[in-house]
Scaffold this motif. Sequence first.
Motif, PDB file in Angstrom:
ATOM      1  N   GLY A 225       0.770  -1.237   0.000  1.00 13.15           N
ATOM      2  CA  GLY A 225       0.000   0.000   0.000  1.00 13.15           C
ATOM      3  C   GLY A 225       0.802   1.289   0.000  1.00 13.15           C
ATOM      4  N   TYR A 334      -2.216   4.208  10.859  1.00 15.05           N
ATOM      5  CA  TYR A 334      -2.043   4.628   9.469  1.00 15.05           C
ATOM      6  C   TYR A 334      -1.899   6.142   9.446  1.00 15.05           C
ATOM      7  CZ  TYR A 334      -2.701   5.556   4.536  1.00 15.05           C
ATOM      8  OH  TYR A 334      -2.505   5.992   3.245  1.00 15.05           O
ATOM      9  N   ARG A 421       0.735   1.324   3.727  1.00 13.91           N
ATOM     10  CA  ARG A 421      -0.281   0.568   4.472  1.00 13.91           C
ATOM     11  C   ARG A 421       0.384  -0.498   5.328  1.00 13.91           C
ATOM     12  NH1 ARG A 421      -3.494  -4.142   3.716  1.00 13.91           N
ATOM     13  NH2 ARG A 421      -5.647  -3.890   4.468  1.00 13.91           N
TER      14      ARG A 421
END
Length: 839
Positions: A225, A334, A421
């Motif tokens: 990610g 995150y 991510r």
Amino acid sequence: MMSRFNPQAVDTRWQKVWEEAGTFTADTAAPKPKSYVLEMFPYPSGRIHMGHVRNYTMGDVLARYRRMTGHEVLHPMGWDAFGMPAENAAIEKKVHPGEWTRANIAAMRSQLKRLGFALDWTRELATCEPEYYGHEQALFLDLYEAGLVYRKESAVNWDPVDMTVLANEQVIDGKGWRSGATVERRKLSQWFLKITDFAEDLLAGLDELDHWPDKVKLMQENWIGKSRGLRFRFKLSEPITGQSQLQVFTTRPDTIFGASFVAVAADHPLAEAVAAKDRKAAAFVAECQAGGTSAADIESAEKLGFDTGLTAAHPFEPEWALPVYIANFVLMDYGTGAIYGAPGQDQRDLDFARKYDLPVNRVVAPSADEADEAVGDEAYTGGGVIVNSRWLDGLSIEEAIATVIARAEEEGWGEGTTEWRLRDWGVSRQRYWGTPIPIAHCAECGPVGVPEDQLPVVLPEDIDFETPGNPLDRHPTWKHVDCPTCGEPAQRETDTLDTFVNSSWYFIRFASQPDEKPFDKAEAEAWLPVGQYIGGVEHAILHLLYARFWTRALNRIGRLDVKEPFAGLFTQGMVTHETYQLGDGSWLSPDEVRRDGDDWVHIERGEPVTAGRIEKMSKSKKNTVDPDPIVDQYGADAVRWFMLSDSPPERDLPWTEAGIEGAWRFIQRLWRLVESNEAGTGEDPDLDRKLHRTIAGMAEDIEALSFNKAVAKIHELANAIEKAGASASRDFAVRTLVRLVAPMAPHLAEQGWEALGETGMVADAAWPEADPALLVDDEVTIAVQVNGKLRDTVSAAKGTSKADLEALALGSEKIMRQLDGGTPKKIIVVPDRLVNIVA
């Protein structure tokens, strides 16, 4: 009278011969080119199922084929033997996890051996044995010394009754899967591996994996990610915890003029500060912490928030005061744990804004003409241009992102940054049946690695599960040690390692197994990377990503020169079966039911049974088929043949009695061809051509793992042999057929090889060579047209002259009838393709 092929006698005979001869024992020192074939090793649950059989049969065909093509093949087997199922069994059955696991290994090993897999059993390993996990502890300490292992406080799911940390999938509707207790969010000190240090390399490395499925690479790319965005600071309406600004991260700074609120995670410092002063805020934070913790749980839950009473000033429009919420859908791990919501362009933000009656502004539209269209129930997430955004209007999304980042950096309130991510790998597990983490905790020295000469740190055997929680925590002696550094009293780490650590390097240990160290670098690199890895797509992310990380980590510290563990990857389809249920909803196994006309009934009770969907075989729904009774009745080769023949290997394979019976009948056909063979004289050019094309085609199919196509070619060749008369060609074809089926039906092939009077074992024979001259078409089919319409075809030798093709065409009875005695006006000839007669 010809005899039937008797697998009950033949299978055990040849399995014993292979074992005694050490046929499949890999020799690292052999001068032949090396081929490493590996299937994902199984968890020893007690019995193998048909899914295992399909997986290992595929690998076995490739391994046997590679041996026949002159390779030294490493094809090992082991057991992924740590994990929670053994602890659950210990609790339920009141047996030691090791006793349960080792008994299961013995049973499953016996089952695998019955199927005649060409495995190097001398390299067998079980991850629960100290001779394996002791080396794992040494590698863990190597990574610890290199700074790739660290300890920090981390939020976990805590079951207050079982007194253990639960994985996300063990939290069901906010409760512990076994105890039913409401799960709490707690912060515990956990051990982590720095996989994020390798994020860029793991992502870039996917481009080099040419022999991996695209879907798996995409799944890993999404999991890693990588996202480029803006990290910036909102000015708060009043300071909190001494901070007057709130830092957020966004991947869509182009939507900044669509911002209508700011939200922080429930475990963000701002949320904790508000909760410390406000009982309602504290209750909301507790509610968030009691909910699901996985990204999927959070995404699917109702979007809830608590208004902190604070506001944040918009960076371009300071008079805009955006309310600051604590929200259950914001993740602390995150970005910065804080976001701004742009409801017009994000569905999650839109749901939240509608619930709390917040402004919804469209700032992206397919075209400038649609700038004034109201946002309905769905946020607009497509491409287009920026609208209603002052000086950004008319820019593309990409241009607007770059413009906002540039202005934030120029004005000093934000900076462009890359976020991932991917999170560091938390490897602490609060349970007994796993690799002990080789760390001692000293009050003076802190965490200290166990010296190498004190490894392995072995699990104690005298434990019990009568009291909930981790037995290692309450063991009277095991955890008490002296500090390796200062000699003062210390305590062992009682957490054990995530079982994914066990499977992140087992393929290296298969390749090299010295007693004194985890592996020998040169010997391991003689085999690595694994040439062909085969397993289920359900392991596409975690296992495969962790193995790629672990190999890179060993590369960084100089233990390996290899970075990618698996050069080739194949994800096979599942074996499926119909499901059966009684009226009370209880599941029944296939051997508990029988067909009664168009219906199903319970064999013992006679009660009606409902046949359900065809699904992946699973113990929970009892739709598994034990291979042992099938092998007893039909033999190993018939089971193997069915697994290879009825479906492309990447697709699911429905198990059927008709399918296995058909495979058994074909095995008998092959045996009849062997038994009826006789040395003949003379050539059969058609059969020769068919044979050599089969040889070449099967080689291509097996290399491509298209086993069902290879099986189809064997069927065609068998048909051709059966139709052919006695000749030297037929005799040669039968002898070659035995070699061609050897990777797939090895017991039949060995018995047939011997029956034909050949020397040695077919397992050691070479793959037959195809004659290139017989792979070229020496005859072509010529289309014959009259006035452009196809009226006939004729066969001719390749390269036949135009004059001869004209003569062939005009000599056709169909063409003569079409011309009816007339003379052609013109004849057009395209060599090797067509003759067109203009009448």
